[in-house]
Scaffold this motif. Structure first.
Motif, PDB file in Angstrom:
ATOM      1  N   ALA A   1      -1.587 -10.636  -7.936  1.00  0.00           N
ATOM      2  CA  ALA A   1      -0.620  -9.975  -8.822  1.00  0.00           C
ATOM      3  C   ALA A   1      -0.826  -8.468  -8.805  1.00  0.00           C
ATOM      4  O   ALA A   1       0.131  -7.682  -8.702  1.00  0.00           O
ATOM      5  CB  ALA A   1      -0.741 -10.520 -10.240  1.00  0.00           C
ATOM      6  N   GLY A   2      -2.084  -8.037  -8.905  1.00  0.00           N
ATOM      7  CA  GLY A   2      -2.374  -6.609  -8.872  1.00  0.00           C
ATOM      8  C   GLY A   2      -2.198  -6.010  -7.493  1.00  0.00           C
ATOM      9  O   GLY A   2      -1.868  -4.831  -7.353  1.00  0.00           O
ATOM     10  N   ASP A   3      -2.412  -6.818  -6.467  1.00  0.00           N
ATOM     11  CA  ASP A   3      -2.229  -6.342  -5.093  1.00  0.00           C
ATOM     12  C   ASP A   3      -0.792  -5.935  -4.816  1.00  0.00           C
ATOM     13  O   ASP A   3      -0.531  -5.064  -3.985  1.00  0.00           O
ATOM     14  CB  ASP A   3      -2.642  -7.428  -4.098  1.00  0.00           C
ATOM     15  N   TYR A   4       0.138  -6.610  -5.494  1.00  0.00           N
ATOM     16  CA  TYR A   4       1.538  -6.409  -5.155  1.00  0.00           C
ATOM     17  C   TYR A   4       2.423  -5.843  -6.254  1.00  0.00           C
ATOM     18  O   TYR A   4       3.200  -4.930  -6.013  1.00  0.00           O
ATOM     19  CB  TYR A   4       2.148  -7.730  -4.683  1.00  0.00           C
TER      20      TYR A   4
ATOM     21  N   ASN B   1      -2.868  -0.064  -9.587  1.00  0.00           N
ATOM     22  CA  ASN B   1      -3.003   0.346  -8.197  1.00  0.00           C
ATOM     23  C   ASN B   1      -4.020  -0.518  -7.465  1.00  0.00           C
ATOM     24  O   ASN B   1      -5.075  -0.856  -8.017  1.00  0.00           O
ATOM     25  CB  ASN B   1      -3.424   1.807  -8.108  1.00  0.00           C
ATOM     26  N   HIS B   2      -3.720  -0.871  -6.219  1.00  0.00           N
ATOM     27  CA  HIS B   2      -4.653  -1.716  -5.465  1.00  0.00           C
ATOM     28  C   HIS B   2      -5.519  -0.922  -4.484  1.00  0.00           C
ATOM     29  O   HIS B   2      -6.315  -1.510  -3.745  1.00  0.00           O
ATOM     30  CB  HIS B   2      -3.912  -2.852  -4.753  1.00  0.00           C
ATOM     31  N   THR B   3      -5.399   0.394  -4.481  1.00  0.00           N
ATOM     32  CA  THR B   3      -6.268   1.209  -3.638  1.00  0.00           C
ATOM     33  C   THR B   3      -7.509   1.530  -4.455  1.00  0.00           C
ATOM     34  O   THR B   3      -7.487   2.378  -5.348  1.00  0.00           O
ATOM     35  CB  THR B   3      -5.564   2.491  -3.178  1.00  0.00           C
TER      36      THR B   3
ATOM     37  N   THR C   1       0.832  -1.210   0.000  1.00  0.00           N
ATOM     38  CA  THR C   1       0.000   0.000   0.000  1.00  0.00           C
ATOM     39  C   THR C   1       0.859   1.249   0.000  1.00  0.00           C
ATOM     40  O   THR C   1       0.522   2.258  -0.629  1.00  0.00           O
ATOM     41  CB  THR C   1      -0.948  -0.009   1.221  1.00  0.00           C
ATOM     42  N   PHE C   2       1.986   1.204   0.710  1.00  0.00           N
ATOM     43  CA  PHE C   2       2.907   2.334   0.722  1.00  0.00           C
ATOM     44  C   PHE C   2       3.378   2.636  -0.705  1.00  0.00           C
ATOM     45  O   PHE C   2       3.402   3.794  -1.148  1.00  0.00           O
ATOM     46  CB  PHE C   2       4.105   2.006   1.622  1.00  0.00           C
ATOM     47  N   LEU C   3       3.727   1.595  -1.455  1.00  0.00           N
ATOM     48  CA  LEU C   3       4.156   1.784  -2.843  1.00  0.00           C
ATOM     49  C   LEU C   3       3.010   2.308  -3.703  1.00  0.00           C
ATOM     50  O   LEU C   3       3.199   3.215  -4.529  1.00  0.00           O
ATOM     51  CB  LEU C   3       4.662   0.462  -3.421  1.00  0.00           C
TER      52      LEU C   3
END
Length: 428
Positions: free
Chosen positions: A357-360, A365-367, A137-139
């Protein structure tokens, strides 16, 4: 996990099924209001108290500085460092492509209009760190903020038991050039960034996912007019559409990947095959037993459900009503379904494209919007960290061309001063 037949459901049944309302929402709202009010009036004093009450740590100060961030980052395992480097590169590449300059348009001879982007000067990033620590999430938040050119990036994350952050978040901070991390979590972090305290700077927009307390706090400070937010984002969710070409073990792994986020997460399975549903649910039970977060995932699965549909048209109809944060098309025929997707935060195509895959690390973006807000909101992107300012210039020829139009319209609205602003120039 309950199983429903789509054809047996009424319109109201479907709306109720897609509702994310939770019984104790009003109780949560009351608690959050109390926290937000305390931070607003007491500032740092409230933050120290909540760190002791909620995080079970007595802080000496509310942040860690650059030298300590770098020292913590240096302890990261080499394997994790390489993984974060790869994710950082992919996410940066995807988001950098969103930066572009719009062309100036001559709407009529002598009248030129255009837009220019400006970064939001001060933004706040909330990085969860409660039941799960989220360097990803930081990234996802930090990279577009840096690329957009935000001058001040305030980062808040709950403290660990030693009052510091972990090596993964610290390493992300170093990569992003963030020199200070505020050890503040939960609704109190949102309030601190919204109102500002002696230690935590006030920001113009707050980003980041979180639990229901964080979500409620974001909506509360937005309603108060104190700051903007990225989107309403509550408990995470996934909807998987699986047809006869899907692998039940793969589908089960996707449902559980979502379920382990939290007991209030939702993992929805929609399928044209009763057999696929049956085999998937069997696999869920098998894979569940191997998870360290089995108890959490099991609760989420208990609160989730499967929907048997007659065809892909029904599947997409239900998906668009539900408007999932994550939509997985576990089918070989995903290309034909893409045009039918109207409401979704992020979409994962085919049997080899898991949400993870998209989460990381894939780059997107995963937000993302949850709770049905994908009907009106997009996920975080470069656009989230900028605003567009319009410009226009009118030449003498342009004023002659557009002037009479403006005069007539201003007169029709009874706004004589508007008309005169044109007339006085034409006469000159």
């Amino acid at each position: 996990m309950k199983i429903y037949s789509y054809t047996d459901l009424s319109k109201q049944n479907i709306e109720d099924l897609c509702s994310r309302t939770i019984a104790d929402d009003d109780i949560i709202a009351g608690r959050v209001k109390s926290i937000v009010d305390s931070v607003k009036h007491e500032g740092d004093t409230a933050l120290f108290r909540y760190a002791k009450d909620f995080d079970k740590v007595e802080l000496q100060q509310l942040y860690i500085e650059k030298s300590e961030v770098e020292a913590i980052a240096a302890t990261i395992p080499e394997e994790a460092r390489k993984a974060i480097d790869t994710a950082y590169a992919n996410i940066k590449k995807f988001h950098a492509a969103q930066l572009y300059q719009e062309a100036a348009i001559e709407t009529m001879p002598g009248v030129t209009c255009w837009r220019e982007a400006r970064a939001i000067e001060r933004v706040g990033l909330y990085i969860p760190g409660g039941s799960a620590v989220l360097p990803s999430t930081f990234l996802m938040l930090g990279i577009p903020a840096v690329l957009a050119g935000c001058k001040e990036i305030v980062v808040c994350s709950p403290p660990q038991k030693d009052g510091r952050t972990n090596c993964y978040l610290a390493y992300c901070a170093v990569l992003l050039g963030i020199e200070k991390i505020y050890m503040v979590g939960g609704a109190q972090a949102v309030a601190a960034m919204a109102f500002g305290t002696a230690t935590v700077p006030k920001v113009y927009k707050i980003f980041g996912p979180g639990n229901r307390y964080v979500t409620q706090a974001k909506q509360l400070v937005l309603a108060s007019g104190m700051t903007a937010i990225d989107m309403p984002a509550g408990p995470s969710e996934v909807l998987v559409f699986a047809d006869e070409t899907a692998d039940p073990a793969f589908v089960a792994s996707d449902l559980l990947a979502q379920a382990e986020h939290g007991a209030d997460s939702q993992a929805i399975l929609v399928s044209t095959s009763a057999q696929i549903i049956e085999k998937t649910l069997e696999q869920v039970q098998v894979q569940l037993k191997a998870l360290p977060r089995e108890a959490v995932a099991a609760q989420a699965i208990e609160n989730s459900y499967a929907v048997l549909v007659e065809n892909t048209a029904q599947a997409m109809e239900f998906s668009n009503i539900y408007a999932p944060e994550h939509l997985i098309l576990a089918t070989d025929a995903y290309n034909a379904l893409i045009p039918e997707i109207i409401n979704a935060g992020s979409v994962f195509l085919g049997n080899l494209t898991p949400e993870s895959a998209g989460d990381y690390a894939s780059g997107t973006n995963h937000t993302l919007p949850t709770s049905g807000f994908a009907k009106a909101y997009s996920g975080v992107s470069i656009d989230s960290f900028i605003k567009k300012i319009t410009f226009q210039h009118i030449s003498p020829a342009g004023l002659t061309a557009i002037g009479p139009t403006v005069e007539i319209l201003a007169a029709a609205e009874g706004l004589e001063a508007h008309k005169n602003a044109i007339t006085i120039r034409l006469k000159s």
